[in-house]
Structure formats: C-alpha cells, structure tokens
Design a protein around this motif. Structure first.
Motif, PDB file in Angstrom:
ATOM      1  N   SER A  25      25.404 -13.749  34.900  1.00 12.30           N
ATOM      2  CA  SER A  25      26.798 -13.426  34.856  1.00 12.30           C
ATOM      3  C   SER A  25      27.745 -14.666  34.837  1.00 12.30           C
ATOM      4  N   GLN A  26      27.588 -15.809  35.569  1.00  6.31           N
ATOM      5  CA  GLN A  26      28.138 -16.911  35.582  1.00  6.31           C
ATOM      6  C   GLN A  26      28.150 -17.480  33.996  1.00  6.31           C
ATOM      7  N   ALA A  27      27.168 -17.371  33.486  1.00  5.65           N
ATOM      8  CA  ALA A  27      27.053 -18.076  32.159  1.00  5.65           C
ATOM      9  C   ALA A  27      27.857 -17.224  31.022  1.00  5.65           C
TER      10      ALA A  27
ATOM     11  N   ALA B 107      32.832 -16.417  28.263  1.00  2.00           N
ATOM     12  CA  ALA B 107      33.980 -15.615  27.510  1.00  2.00           C
ATOM     13  C   ALA B 107      35.631 -16.224  28.093  1.00  2.00           C
ATOM     14  N   VAL B 108      35.552 -17.121  29.316  1.00  2.00           N
ATOM     15  CA  VAL B 108      36.865 -17.357  29.936  1.00  2.00           C
ATOM     16  C   VAL B 108      37.175 -18.371  28.800  1.00  2.00           C
ATOM     17  N   ALA B 109      36.326 -19.446  28.249  1.00  2.00           N
ATOM     18  CA  ALA B 109      36.313 -20.438  27.493  1.00  2.00           C
ATOM     19  C   ALA B 109      37.107 -19.833  26.064  1.00  2.00           C
ATOM     20  N   ALA B 110      36.335 -18.945  25.676  1.00  2.00           N
ATOM     21  CA  ALA B 110      36.683 -18.350  24.379  1.00  2.00           C
ATOM     22  C   ALA B 110      38.199 -17.898  24.499  1.00  2.00           C
ATOM     23  N   ALA B 111      38.350 -17.008  25.598  1.00  2.00           N
ATOM     24  CA  ALA B 111      39.756 -16.174  25.626  1.00  2.00           C
ATOM     25  C   ALA B 111      40.798 -17.580  25.825  1.00  2.00           C
ATOM     26  N   SER B 112      40.478 -18.641  26.196  1.00  2.00           N
ATOM     27  CA  SER B 112      41.280 -19.704  26.340  1.00  2.00           C
ATOM     28  C   SER B 112      41.616 -20.430  25.258  1.00  2.00           C
ATOM     29  N   GLY B 113      40.798 -19.872  23.901  1.00  2.00           N
ATOM     30  CA  GLY B 113      41.085 -20.580  22.797  1.00  2.00           C
ATOM     31  C   GLY B 113      39.973 -21.720  22.382  1.00  2.00           C
ATOM     32  N   VAL B 114      38.881 -21.837  23.287  1.00  2.00           N
ATOM     33  CA  VAL B 114      37.904 -22.955  22.832  1.00  2.00           C
ATOM     34  C   VAL B 114      36.867 -22.177  22.105  1.00  2.00           C
ATOM     35  N   GLU B 115      36.423 -23.065  21.008  1.00  2.00           N
ATOM     36  CA  GLU B 115      35.541 -22.376  19.974  1.00  2.00           C
ATOM     37  C   GLU B 115      34.150 -22.295  21.029  1.00  2.00           C
TER      38      GLU B 115
ATOM     39  N   ARG C 213      21.777  -3.110  25.688  1.00  2.00           N
ATOM     40  CA  ARG C 213      21.273  -3.507  26.792  1.00  2.00           C
ATOM     41  C   ARG C 213      22.021  -4.320  27.893  1.00  2.00           C
ATOM     42  N   ALA C 214      23.252  -4.836  27.339  1.00  2.00           N
ATOM     43  CA  ALA C 214      24.123  -5.668  28.303  1.00  2.00           C
ATOM     44  C   ALA C 214      24.905  -4.382  29.040  1.00  2.00           C
ATOM     45  N   ALA C 215      24.903  -3.025  28.700  1.00  2.00           N
ATOM     46  CA  ALA C 215      25.585  -2.218  29.523  1.00  2.00           C
ATOM     47  C   ALA C 215      24.645  -1.692  30.895  1.00  2.00           C
ATOM     48  N   GLU C 216      23.585  -1.953  30.529  1.00  2.00           N
ATOM     49  CA  GLU C 216      22.802  -1.658  31.640  1.00  2.00           C
ATOM     50  C   GLU C 216      22.544  -2.708  32.873  1.00  2.00           C
ATOM     51  N   PHE C 217      23.215  -3.868  32.541  1.00  2.00           N
ATOM     52  CA  PHE C 217      23.087  -4.969  33.313  1.00  2.00           C
ATOM     53  C   PHE C 217      24.248  -4.662  34.554  1.00  2.00           C
ATOM     54  N   GLN C 218      23.914  -4.847  35.717  1.00  2.00           N
ATOM     55  CA  GLN C 218      24.872  -4.366  37.037  1.00  2.00           C
ATOM     56  C   GLN C 218      24.948  -5.532  37.869  1.00  2.00           C
ATOM     57  N   LEU C 219      26.238  -5.908  38.310  1.00  2.00           N
ATOM     58  CA  LEU C 219      26.251  -7.124  39.506  1.00  2.00           C
ATOM     59  C   LEU C 219      27.659  -6.683  40.036  1.00  2.00           C
ATOM     60  N   PRO C 220      27.569  -6.171  41.169  1.00  2.00           N
ATOM     61  CA  PRO C 220      28.889  -6.188  41.923  1.00  2.00           C
ATOM     62  C   PRO C 220      29.837  -7.363  41.869  1.00  2.00           C
ATOM     63  N   HIS C 221      31.093  -6.936  41.689  1.00  2.00           N
ATOM     64  CA  HIS C 221      32.265  -7.796  41.512  1.00  2.00           C
ATOM     65  C   HIS C 221      32.154  -8.731  40.192  1.00  2.00           C
ATOM     66  N   ALA C 222      31.338  -8.454  39.338  1.00  2.00           N
ATOM     67  CA  ALA C 222      31.384  -9.344  38.184  1.00  2.00           C
ATOM     68  C   ALA C 222      31.856  -8.303  37.058  1.00  2.00           C
ATOM     69  N   ALA C 223      32.318  -9.167  36.099  1.00  2.00           N
ATOM     70  CA  ALA C 223      32.933  -8.439  34.758  1.00  2.00           C
ATOM     71  C   ALA C 223      31.992  -7.989  34.041  1.00  2.00           C
ATOM     72  N   PRO C 224      32.071  -6.660  33.396  1.00  2.00           N
ATOM     73  CA  PRO C 224      30.951  -5.997  32.765  1.00  2.00           C
ATOM     74  C   PRO C 224      30.516  -6.844  31.313  1.00  2.00           C
TER      75      PRO C 224
ATOM     76  N   ARG D 109      30.888 -29.908  24.295  1.00  2.00           N
ATOM     77  CA  ARG D 109      30.119 -29.872  25.718  1.00  2.00           C
ATOM     78  C   ARG D 109      29.149 -28.764  25.770  1.00  2.00           C
ATOM     79  N   ALA D 110      28.112 -28.964  26.418  1.00  2.00           N
ATOM     80  CA  ALA D 110      26.893 -28.147  26.381  1.00  2.00           C
ATOM     81  C   ALA D 110      26.826 -27.776  27.866  1.00  2.00           C
ATOM     82  N   LEU D 111      26.387 -26.523  28.397  1.00  2.00           N
ATOM     83  CA  LEU D 111      26.250 -26.156  29.639  1.00  2.00           C
ATOM     84  C   LEU D 111      25.015 -25.145  29.346  1.00  2.00           C
ATOM     85  N   VAL D 112      23.873 -25.504  30.476  1.00  2.00           N
ATOM     86  CA  VAL D 112      22.628 -24.782  30.433  1.00  2.00           C
ATOM     87  C   VAL D 112      22.632 -23.836  31.763  1.00  2.00           C
ATOM     88  N   TYR D 113      22.607 -22.525  31.740  1.00  2.00           N
ATOM     89  CA  TYR D 113      22.409 -21.717  32.911  1.00  2.00           C
ATOM     90  C   TYR D 113      21.007 -21.107  33.006  1.00  2.00           C
TER      91      TYR D 113
END
Length: 120
Positions: free
Chosen positions: A20-22, A27-35, A52-63, A116-120
């Motif tokens: 979920s963090q990844a 998504a936050v970066a994309a919404a902020s205008g970052v490619e 498949r993503a609709a099956e993922f559940q995590l309390p207090h996390a964005a869908p 910049r690259a991030l790996v989760y």
C-alpha cells in the motif's frame, strides 16, 4: 525535485502495508504532477489483472484501484516480464494501459538525470 519517479513494488497481499505504501507514494507523486512509472514485480504482479486490486484490503489505506487510476492518469504502470511469465500472465490478461517490459526498460527509465527510483 525529480522530474520523474520510478517506483518498483515487490510486495502484494503478502506484505500489505509495504504494498500500500508503494502505491500511495506513486499516486501522490502523480497527483502532484510528477511523471510516475510504477513497476509491478513479485507478488504485486497480480494487481496488473483486472479487478485484482479491488480484492486488496488494508484498514485506513486508500483503495488500490483508485491509486492505480491516479498513477495511470499521470504516468505508466508496467508489469515485469519475468514476473508475468512465472505467473502465466500475458498481455491479453492485463488491465488496459498496463504494459509488460523487462529489466532493460527499467534500467533505461532510472538512468537519466533527474529520475528518482524507490523500491518497496
């Protein structure tokens, strides 16, 4: 600030908080205008399939479906070639807008200055 952010997510339902963090960071970066380029590898490969993503559940996390839509609106989602093959996933199986590509494409995305690259 980076002009492009590449996020490689290796976790799926097996590590829901890391997964979920990844997706959230991408998504936050994309919404902020970052490619954004979001790479689905390992267990996250399953989220390239429709619904498949609709099956993922995590309390207090964005869908997850909403996060994926946000990334696709401002960037690209890629499924790892080897990860897809190991799971029997083909281009005919994935959601619209998801490409399948390998390490050579990943490396070409992370090498330019300003990326910049991030790996989760």
């Amino acid at each position: 600030m980076a002009q492009k952010l590449v996020v490689k997510v290796t976790a799926g339902a097996d590590a829901p908080e890391r997964c979920s963090q990844a997706f959230t960071v991408a998504a936050v970066a994309a919404a902020s205008g970052v490619e954004v380029s979001l790479w689905l590898t390992g267990e996250s490969a399953w989220f390239a399939l429709p619904d498949r993503a609709a099956e993922f559940q995590l309390p207090h996390a964005a869908p997850l479906p909403e996060l994926i839509e946000t990334v696709q609106a401002g960037g690209r989602v890629t499924l790892c070639t080897q990860c897809a093959a190991r799971r029997g996933i083909t281009e005919d199986d994935v959601m619209e807008g998801v490409r399948i590509a390998g390490a050579q494409v990943f490396v070409s995305e992370i090498m330019p200055e300003g990326v910049r690259a991030l790996v989760y």
